[in-house]
Design a protein around this motif. Sequence first.
Motif, mmCIF file in Angstrom:
data_model
loop_
_atom_site.group_PDB
_atom_site.id
_atom_site.type_symbol
_atom_site.label_atom_id
_atom_site.label_comp_id
_atom_site.label_asym_id
_atom_site.label_seq_id
_atom_site.Cartn_x
_atom_site.Cartn_y
_atom_site.Cartn_z
ATOM 1 N N THR A 138 -0.205 -4.598 -10.021
ATOM 2 C CA THR A 138 0.893 -3.638 -9.879
ATOM 3 C C THR A 138 1.832 -4.008 -8.733
ATOM 4 O OG1 THR A 138 -0.400 -1.853 -10.882
ATOM 5 C CG2 THR A 138 1.467 -1.219 -9.502
ATOM 6 N N CYS A 142 5.767 -4.982 -9.066
ATOM 7 C CA CYS A 142 6.797 -4.311 -8.266
ATOM 8 C C CYS A 142 7.689 -5.323 -7.555
ATOM 9 C CB CYS A 142 6.153 -3.379 -7.244
ATOM 10 S SG CYS A 142 5.449 -1.864 -7.934
ATOM 11 N N VAL A 167 -2.783 -0.554 -4.607
ATOM 12 C CA VAL A 167 -1.322 -0.663 -4.607
ATOM 13 C C VAL A 167 -0.737 -0.647 -3.196
ATOM 14 C CG1 VAL A 167 0.860 0.313 -5.432
ATOM 15 C CG2 VAL A 167 -1.176 0.445 -6.874
ATOM 16 N N GLY A 168 -0.993 0.419 -2.438
ATOM 17 C CA GLY A 168 -0.295 0.615 -1.175
ATOM 18 C C GLY A 168 -0.411 -0.526 -0.186
ATOM 19 N N VAL A 203 8.858 2.756 -2.317
ATOM 20 C CA VAL A 203 7.805 2.603 -3.321
ATOM 21 C C VAL A 203 6.832 3.764 -3.149
ATOM 22 C CG1 VAL A 203 5.991 1.121 -4.252
ATOM 23 C CG2 VAL A 203 8.019 0.090 -3.189
ATOM 24 N N SER A 204 6.648 4.544 -4.207
ATOM 25 C CA SER A 204 5.701 5.664 -4.140
ATOM 26 C C SER A 204 4.538 5.409 -5.075
ATOM 27 C CB SER A 204 6.387 6.978 -4.518
ATOM 28 O OG SER A 204 5.481 8.059 -4.369
ATOM 29 N N ALA A 205 3.320 5.466 -4.511
ATOM 30 C CA ALA A 205 2.112 5.167 -5.289
ATOM 31 C C ALA A 205 0.985 6.093 -4.880
ATOM 32 C CB ALA A 205 1.708 3.719 -5.081
ATOM 33 N N ASP A 225 8.743 3.850 -8.775
ATOM 34 C CA ASP A 225 7.800 4.947 -8.993
ATOM 35 C C ASP A 225 6.545 4.378 -9.653
ATOM 36 O OD1 ASP A 225 6.503 7.293 -9.480
ATOM 37 O OD2 ASP A 225 8.192 8.287 -10.475
ATOM 38 N N VAL A 226 5.498 4.242 -8.864
ATOM 39 C CA VAL A 226 4.237 3.679 -9.355
ATOM 40 C C VAL A 226 3.301 4.777 -9.847
ATOM 41 C CG1 VAL A 226 2.300 2.158 -8.763
ATOM 42 C CG2 VAL A 226 4.530 1.781 -7.712
ATOM 43 N N GLY A 227 3.582 6.016 -9.492
ATOM 44 C CA GLY A 227 2.703 7.115 -9.875
ATOM 45 C C GLY A 227 2.613 7.308 -11.378
ATOM 46 N N ASP A 243 5.711 9.971 -9.549
ATOM 47 C CA ASP A 243 5.769 10.664 -8.261
ATOM 48 C C ASP A 243 7.171 11.166 -7.934
ATOM 49 O OD1 ASP A 243 3.123 9.996 -7.883
ATOM 50 O OD2 ASP A 243 3.520 8.368 -6.468
ATOM 51 N N THR A 267 2.836 -4.300 -14.829
ATOM 52 C CA THR A 267 1.449 -4.430 -14.405
ATOM 53 C C THR A 267 0.654 -5.230 -15.433
ATOM 54 O OG1 THR A 267 1.484 -2.358 -13.144
ATOM 55 C CG2 THR A 267 -0.666 -3.161 -13.872
#
Length: 300
Positions: A138, A142, A167-168, A203-205, A225-227, A243, A267
């Motif tokens: 992922t 990104c 991810v983070g 980047v929000s995960a 937006d990874v959520g 997210d 991904t």
Amino acid sequence: MLAEIVDGRALARKVVEDVRAGMASLDRAPGLAVILAGDDPASHVYVNGKVKRAREIGFNAEVILLPADTTEDRVLAEIAALNARDEIDGILVQLPLPDGINTLRVMAAVDPAKDVDGLHALNAGRLSQGSGGLIPCTPLGCMKIIRSLVPDLTGSHAVVIGSSNIVGKPMAALLLDARATVTQTHIHTRDTQFICRGADILVSAVGKPGLVRGDWIKPRAIVLDVGTTRVAKPEGGHRIVGDVAFEEALHVAGAITPVPGGVGPMTIACLMENTLTAARARAEARRSVPRSVAEKAWLA
């Protein structure tokens, strides 16, 4: 002006095309094995999508299904068997694992050379040092999206919401390696909203629907937006949401990934790329062994 909606599916198709072309250098199709333990519906959907794409490309892909009450020893035994099989180039253990199974211990059991999810500590260490290794799919996807929009990230301020190992943390490491200035927030961070407003790349995960509001976003920022959260629909069934409050963000950001259709396809495409990378590296290692043996014999 509305933000550019990034077409993750189109970018993913380009990655997959490159993977297909890259297979020509191999003497056999790459082998990918996925271990799926439990009956989580979302996990089954994700695994089916990954295996379907792998087979479409021409990989030899298989799934090892284990019951929800499987033991950690059973999972470790399956991994050991796959590590020993030469025709398997990539091993993916679908997360989350059932309760009672130590995820870190399971990840550590996977041969780092076959760790196409990039979660083994050795690959995580290589990433933190910028010294190669297999990168989590992922974050890798990104970065491909970000570079398609801004090839040079030098000096950009990137904010990563979330600090998971999947991810983070690797996302922050990749951005730092690209010479961005990185701020990472987590559940205990104060003033996350204020921090996000300064991000050129956000980047929000975290998997919290609607967390990132339009007024969190710097005008013209790139928002990934990874959520992915399954929420019930009033009429029945479920839908996947991210997210980011998409409609709000659309009027502020410069570019944004939708959910679904943004990071998700990338991904899967990057899993295919990692499997090809692993297959190439293992093929090269096999070719080097006879040369080494021959050289030793000649020197003797």
